[in-house]
Design a protein around this motif. Structure first.
Motif, PDB file in Angstrom:
ATOM      1  N   THR A  53       0.710  -1.334  -0.146  1.00 37.07           N
ATOM      2  CA  THR A  53      -0.218   0.008  -0.035  1.00 37.07           C
ATOM      3  C   THR A  53       0.910   1.266  -0.057  1.00 37.07           C
ATOM      4  O   THR A  53       1.698   1.251   0.647  1.00 37.07           O
ATOM      5  CB  THR A  53      -1.025   0.035   1.222  1.00 37.07           C
ATOM      6  OG1 THR A  53      -1.775  -1.380   1.254  1.00 37.07           O
ATOM      7  CG2 THR A  53      -1.898   1.246   1.312  1.00 37.07           C
ATOM      8  N   SER A 113      -5.005   6.291  -0.880  1.00 39.30           N
ATOM      9  CA  SER A 113      -3.909   5.213  -1.126  1.00 39.30           C
ATOM     10  C   SER A 113      -3.827   4.661  -2.446  1.00 39.30           C
ATOM     11  O   SER A 113      -4.973   4.548  -3.058  1.00 39.30           O
ATOM     12  CB  SER A 113      -3.888   4.014   0.184  1.00 39.30           C
ATOM     13  OG  SER A 113      -4.973   3.524   0.108  1.00 39.30           O
ATOM     14  N   GLU A 115      -3.425   0.602  -3.794  1.00 41.62           N
ATOM     15  CA  GLU A 115      -2.858  -0.803  -3.476  1.00 41.62           C
ATOM     16  C   GLU A 115      -2.247  -1.182  -4.813  1.00 41.62           C
ATOM     17  O   GLU A 115      -2.862  -1.083  -5.597  1.00 41.62           O
ATOM     18  CB  GLU A 115      -4.065  -1.427  -3.021  1.00 41.62           C
ATOM     19  CG  GLU A 115      -4.637  -1.248  -1.716  1.00 41.62           C
ATOM     20  CD  GLU A 115      -5.790  -2.448  -1.294  1.00 41.62           C
ATOM     21  OE1 GLU A 115      -6.204  -3.137  -2.065  1.00 41.62           O
ATOM     22  OE2 GLU A 115      -6.160  -2.095  -0.030  1.00 41.62           O
TER      23      GLU A 115
END
Length: 291
Positions: A53, A113, A115
């Motif tokens: 992440t 974020s 991933e």
């Protein structure tokens, strides 16, 4: 009439008995090849489902984050990326915790974020460390999070399983060779006096050898066909039982398994027949009674 006699001479009860024995051995060998190939695909699947992440600062605009994601998608080591906004992160955590952290904190504590999933060849701590340094050159990246211990454990287990399967494949290949060799030697042993008689009437070695090699060639084909059919049936049953296995048990895997079974079945029966018939061709008549 000639064709019927030829069929009886080749496809008799001894042919069927030898074919059954050879089929069982080829089935065992095919299963080893199957497990080796599917284990390789499974290791790729597991590695490519380990993600890390990238935490992004609130100062970075969403359009810049999406631009960063697009740039990452072009990298040769990236399999896929997923953008999670601050709002989406809050919704996911609220659903997981059963309560909204924003209600008692007064603000959204989560950050946007990305991933990231890597190509399997790069799913190791050394490669991820290099990728991490590259990503952190962006001043808006707060941190890169990944489970180092999990990645090490996965790679170690994959390595150990691969070694174990290769050793098992080697051992079973040798055992398979010996079992098929013994089966063919027994079928030729029963014809040892016929071989000697043919020598006495002046038949050449190649003339004597040809029917035995042809017969065992067809044993190899017939046995490989049955073994391959059973393995394909097993693969279809497993995929119908669990659809996600289709990413591991692929058509390419099954084709390679079939090629391995047919190659081994034909070569090993031909070679064993050739070696066995030569053994009896070299023997003297007196020796035939003591073996």
């Amino acid at each position: 009439m000639g064709k019927d006699k030829k069929s009886i001479a080749i496809f008799d009860m001894q042919f069927l008995t030898a074919s059954i024995s050879t089929t069982l051995v080829l089935l065992l060998l095919g299963m080893v090849v199957f497990f080796v190939l599917t284990a390789h695909n499974l290791s790729i699947y597991v590695k490519e489902n380990i993600n890390f992440t990238i935490l992004i600062s609130d100062d970075m605009k969403e359009k810049d984050i999406l631009s960063m994601q697009k740039d990452l998608d072009t990298k040769p080591y990236i399999k896929s990326t997923k953008y999670i906004s601050k709002k989406q992160a809050l919704l996911e955590e609220t659903e997981a915790l059963g309560t909204d952290p924003q209600e008692f904190l007064g603000y959204n504590p989560f950050t946007a974020s990305l991933e990231v999933r890597l190509i399997s060849d790069y799913a190791n701590n050394d490669s991820i460390a290099k990728i991490e340094r590259e990503i952190k050159t962006n001043k808006y990246v707060q941190d890169v999070l990944y489970q180092r211990d999990l990645i090490d454990a996965v790679n170690e287990n994959v390595r150990n399983i691969s070694i174990a399967l290769l050793v098992l494949a080697g051992a079973l290949s040798f055992i398979s060779f010996m079992l098929i060799n013994n089966t063919i030697r027994l079928t030729i042993y029963a014809k040892r006096f016929l071989i000697h008689t043919m020598k006495l009437v002046g038949a050449s070695w190649s003339f004597i050898r040809w029917p035995f090699i042809t017969r065992n060639f067809w044993i190899g084909i017939f046995s490989a066909l049955i073994a391959s059919g059973i393995l394909w049936g097993l693969a279809f049953w497993l995929i119908n039982y669990e659809a996600e296995l289709s990413t591991i048990i692929t058509t390419q895997v099954m084709i390679l398994v079939s090629i391995s079974v047919f190659t081994f079945g034909i070569l090993i029966t031909w070679l064993c027949a050739y070696l066995s018939i030569n053994k009896y061709l070299r023997m003297k008549a007196s020796s035939l009674y003591y073996i």
